[in-house]
Write a protein that holds these residues in place. Structure first.
Motif, PDB file in Angstrom:
ATOM      1  N   MET A 170       5.374  19.012  51.584  1.00  0.00           N
ATOM      2  CA  MET A 170       4.307  18.389  52.357  1.00  0.00           C
ATOM      3  C   MET A 170       3.645  17.291  51.529  1.00  0.00           C
ATOM      4  N   THR A 171       3.558  16.101  52.091  1.00  0.00           N
ATOM      5  CA  THR A 171       2.946  14.984  51.384  1.00  0.00           C
ATOM      6  C   THR A 171       1.454  15.224  51.221  1.00  0.00           C
ATOM      7  N   PRO A 172       0.927  15.099  50.001  1.00  0.00           N
ATOM      8  CA  PRO A 172      -0.522  15.284  49.807  1.00  0.00           C
ATOM      9  C   PRO A 172      -1.309  14.219  50.576  1.00  0.00           C
ATOM     10  N   SER A 173      -2.503  14.593  51.007  1.00  0.00           N
ATOM     11  CA  SER A 173      -3.368  13.593  51.629  1.00  0.00           C
ATOM     12  C   SER A 173      -3.881  12.607  50.585  1.00  0.00           C
ATOM     13  N   LEU A 174      -4.067  13.080  49.350  1.00  0.00           N
ATOM     14  CA  LEU A 174      -4.519  12.237  48.248  1.00  0.00           C
ATOM     15  C   LEU A 174      -3.852  12.736  46.975  1.00  0.00           C
ATOM     16  N   GLU A 175      -3.481  11.786  46.127  1.00  0.00           N
ATOM     17  CA  GLU A 175      -2.814  12.169  44.883  1.00  0.00           C
ATOM     18  C   GLU A 175      -3.098  11.119  43.810  1.00  0.00           C
ATOM     19  N   THR A 176      -3.326  11.601  42.581  1.00  0.00           N
ATOM     20  CA  THR A 176      -3.325  10.688  41.444  1.00  0.00           C
ATOM     21  C   THR A 176      -2.131  11.040  40.568  1.00  0.00           C
ATOM     22  N   ARG A 177      -1.447  10.004  40.092  1.00  0.00           N
ATOM     23  CA  ARG A 177      -0.272  10.190  39.246  1.00  0.00           C
ATOM     24  C   ARG A 177      -0.492   9.505  37.902  1.00  0.00           C
ATOM     25  N   ASP A 178      -0.612  10.324  36.855  1.00  0.00           N
ATOM     26  CA  ASP A 178      -0.802   9.805  35.492  1.00  0.00           C
ATOM     27  C   ASP A 178      -1.925   8.771  35.438  1.00  0.00           C
ATOM     28  N   LEU A 179      -2.982   8.997  36.176  1.00  0.00           N
ATOM     29  CA  LEU A 179      -4.066   8.020  36.274  1.00  0.00           C
ATOM     30  C   LEU A 179      -4.822   7.951  34.946  1.00  0.00           C
ATOM     31  N   THR A 180      -4.928   6.738  34.428  1.00  0.00           N
ATOM     32  CA  THR A 180      -5.485   6.527  33.095  1.00  0.00           C
ATOM     33  C   THR A 180      -6.372   5.289  33.089  1.00  0.00           C
ATOM     34  N   VAL A 181      -7.488   5.373  32.351  1.00  0.00           N
ATOM     35  CA  VAL A 181      -8.288   4.168  32.114  1.00  0.00           C
ATOM     36  C   VAL A 181      -8.781   4.198  30.674  1.00  0.00           C
ATOM     37  N   ARG A 182      -8.671   3.046  30.025  1.00  0.00           N
ATOM     38  CA  ARG A 182      -9.146   2.875  28.650  1.00  0.00           C
ATOM     39  C   ARG A 182     -10.271   1.850  28.629  1.00  0.00           C
ATOM     40  N   PHE A 183     -11.296   2.146  27.868  1.00  0.00           N
ATOM     41  CA  PHE A 183     -12.363   1.186  27.607  1.00  0.00           C
ATOM     42  C   PHE A 183     -12.324   0.893  26.110  1.00  0.00           C
ATOM     43  N   GLY A 184     -11.711  -0.233  25.739  1.00  0.00           N
ATOM     44  CA  GLY A 184     -11.481  -0.491  24.327  1.00  0.00           C
ATOM     45  C   GLY A 184     -10.516   0.547  23.789  1.00  0.00           C
ATOM     46  N   GLY A 185     -10.923   1.229  22.730  1.00  0.00           N
ATOM     47  CA  GLY A 185     -10.059   2.263  22.164  1.00  0.00           C
ATOM     48  C   GLY A 185     -10.298   3.641  22.731  1.00  0.00           C
ATOM     49  N   HIS A 186     -11.225   3.750  23.689  1.00  0.00           N
ATOM     50  CA  HIS A 186     -11.580   5.053  24.247  1.00  0.00           C
ATOM     51  C   HIS A 186     -10.820   5.307  25.541  1.00  0.00           C
ATOM     52  N   ILE A 187     -10.152   6.457  25.621  1.00  0.00           N
ATOM     53  CA  ILE A 187      -9.460   6.856  26.851  1.00  0.00           C
ATOM     54  C   ILE A 187     -10.410   7.739  27.649  1.00  0.00           C
ATOM     55  N   ALA A 188     -10.967   7.188  28.736  1.00  0.00           N
ATOM     56  CA  ALA A 188     -11.962   7.917  29.520  1.00  0.00           C
ATOM     57  C   ALA A 188     -11.309   8.888  30.506  1.00  0.00           C
ATOM     58  N   VAL A 189     -10.172   8.508  31.054  1.00  0.00           N
ATOM     59  CA  VAL A 189      -9.371   9.388  31.907  1.00  0.00           C
ATOM     60  C   VAL A 189      -7.936   9.289  31.400  1.00  0.00           C
ATOM     61  N   ASN A 190      -7.351  10.444  31.111  1.00  0.00           N
ATOM     62  CA  ASN A 190      -6.103  10.471  30.359  1.00  0.00           C
ATOM     63  C   ASN A 190      -4.954  11.069  31.173  1.00  0.00           C
ATOM     64  N   ALA A 191      -4.202  10.213  31.846  1.00  0.00           N
ATOM     65  CA  ALA A 191      -2.964  10.618  32.534  1.00  0.00           C
ATOM     66  C   ALA A 191      -3.179  11.815  33.459  1.00  0.00           C
ATOM     67  N   VAL A 192      -4.189  11.724  34.310  1.00  0.00           N
ATOM     68  CA  VAL A 192      -4.513  12.832  35.210  1.00  0.00           C
ATOM     69  C   VAL A 192      -3.638  12.767  36.456  1.00  0.00           C
ATOM     70  N   SER A 193      -2.867  13.812  36.659  1.00  0.00           N
ATOM     71  CA  SER A 193      -2.036  13.957  37.858  1.00  0.00           C
ATOM     72  C   SER A 193      -2.554  15.148  38.650  1.00  0.00           C
TER      73      SER A 193
END
Length: 253
Positions: free
Chosen positions: A1-24
Motif C-alpha cells: 500500500m502506497t503511504p499517504s506521506l513518506e520521507t526518504r533519507d530526508l536530510t538538512v545541514r546548516f553549515g557543519g550541523h546536521i539538523a535532520v539526518n537521513a530520516v525515512s
C-alpha cells in the motif's frame, strides 16, 4: 500500500550541523502519529522540511507516491499537505468568518475578494458556516481574529486546516501556550479529525498525557535521527527512549 506521506533519507545541514539526518518514515491514512523528542531533536525542522518551509539538503518528501520535494509550501498545501504552526498564521484584522471563507475560496480557486458574496457564492458561505459549527466558533464568527484569546486563535487555525480539506494534517505543539481550560477543545478537534479513516495526522507534542490519549504510533527523534518508531506502549517503555531521550517525563506521567 502506497503511504499517504513518506520521507526518504530526508536530510538538512546548516553549515557543519546536521539538523535532520537521513530520516525515512512512512505514514498512512487513519493513523495519528506523535513525533516526540527532547528540545533540539529536530522535530519542527523535520516538519518544516515536509511542508516546504525549509529546502532539504538531500532526500525526498513523497505525497501518495509523488515526489513533492521541489514544490513550494503553497503548492504542497494545494496538493493536500495541511499544517498548523506553533505561532498562529492568520489574517489578524479580518473576522473569523472571513479568514475561513477566504481559505475555502482559495481551495476552490474562486479568487480572494472579500466582497464576492453574491448568490453564486452561497456555497462558500454554507461551507464556512459548517466549519464554524464543527470548530465551535459560531459565536466568534464576526470577531476580528486579533481580538480573540490565544485558545480561540488556535481553533481558527484548525478551522483553516479543515477549510483546505487536506489529506495530511500536521500539528506542531497545538496546545502550546494554552490554559488548562482551552487545551481540551483543541485536542477534541484533533480527535475528531483522527476519526476520519482518510485522514493522516502528524502531531509534534511533548505532553505525554496528550500522546497517550491520541497517538496510534510514536516516532522519536534525537539529534535529528529517528531512534524509535512503533506503538505507544513499547516505544515509551523502551530503555533507550526513557533513559537517553525522554528523561523521567514518562515515569512522572
Amino acid at each position: 500500500m502506497t503511504p499517504s506521506l513518506e520521507t526518504r533519507d530526508l536530510t538538512v545541514r546548516f553549515g557543519g550541523h546536521i539538523a535532520v539526518n537521513a530520516v525515512s518514515c512512512a505514514f498512512h491514512p487513519g493513523q495519528l502519529t506523535a513525533i516526540v523528542g527532547p528540545n533540539g531533536a529536530g522535530k519542527t525542522t523535520w516538519f518544516n522540511l515536509i511542508s516546504g518551509q525549509i529546502r532539504a539538503t538531500s532526500g525526498q518528501v513523497r505525497l501518495e507516491g509523488r515526489d513533492i520535494s521541489s514544490l513550494s509550501p503553497s503548492a504542497r498545501a494545494h496538493a493536500g499537505l495541511g499544517r498548523a504552526f506553533q505561532l498562529t498564521n492568520l489574517f489578524p484584522a479580518l473576522s473569523v468568518f472571513e479568514n475561513i471563507r477566504l481559505t475555502v475560496q482559495s481551495r476552490r480557486k474562486a479568487g480572494l475578494s472579500l466582497f464576492r458574496m453574491a448568490d453564486s457564492r452561497k456555497d462558500l458561505i454554507r461551507e464556512t458556516e459548517e466549519i464554524l459549527t464543527r470548530t465551535r466558533l459560531t459565536a466568534q464568527a464576526r470577531a476580528e481574529v486579533r481580538t480573540l484569546p490565544h485558545g480561540d486563535q488556535r481553533k481558527v487555525e484548525v478551522a483553516l486546516l479543515l477549510a483546505l480539506r487536506p489529506k495530511i494534517f500536521m500539528f506542531d505543539e497545538p496546545t502550546a501556550g494554552m490554559s488548562m481550560d482551552e487545551a481540551p477543545v483543541i485536542l477534541s478537534l484533533i480527535a475528531d479529525i483522527r476519526k476520519d479513516p482518510a485522514a493522516t495526522v502528524l502531531l509534534v507534542e511533548h505532553k505525554m498525557d496528550v500522546i497517550r490519549a491520541l497517538a496510534d504510533r510514536i516516532v522519536v527523534l534525537h539529534n535529528g535521527t529517528l531512534v524509535a518508531d512503533g506503538p505507544p506502549g513499547p516505544v515509551m517503555a523502551s530503555d533507550v527512549v526513557r533513559e537517553a531521550y525522554m528523561g523521567r517525563e514518562i515515569e512522572d506521567v
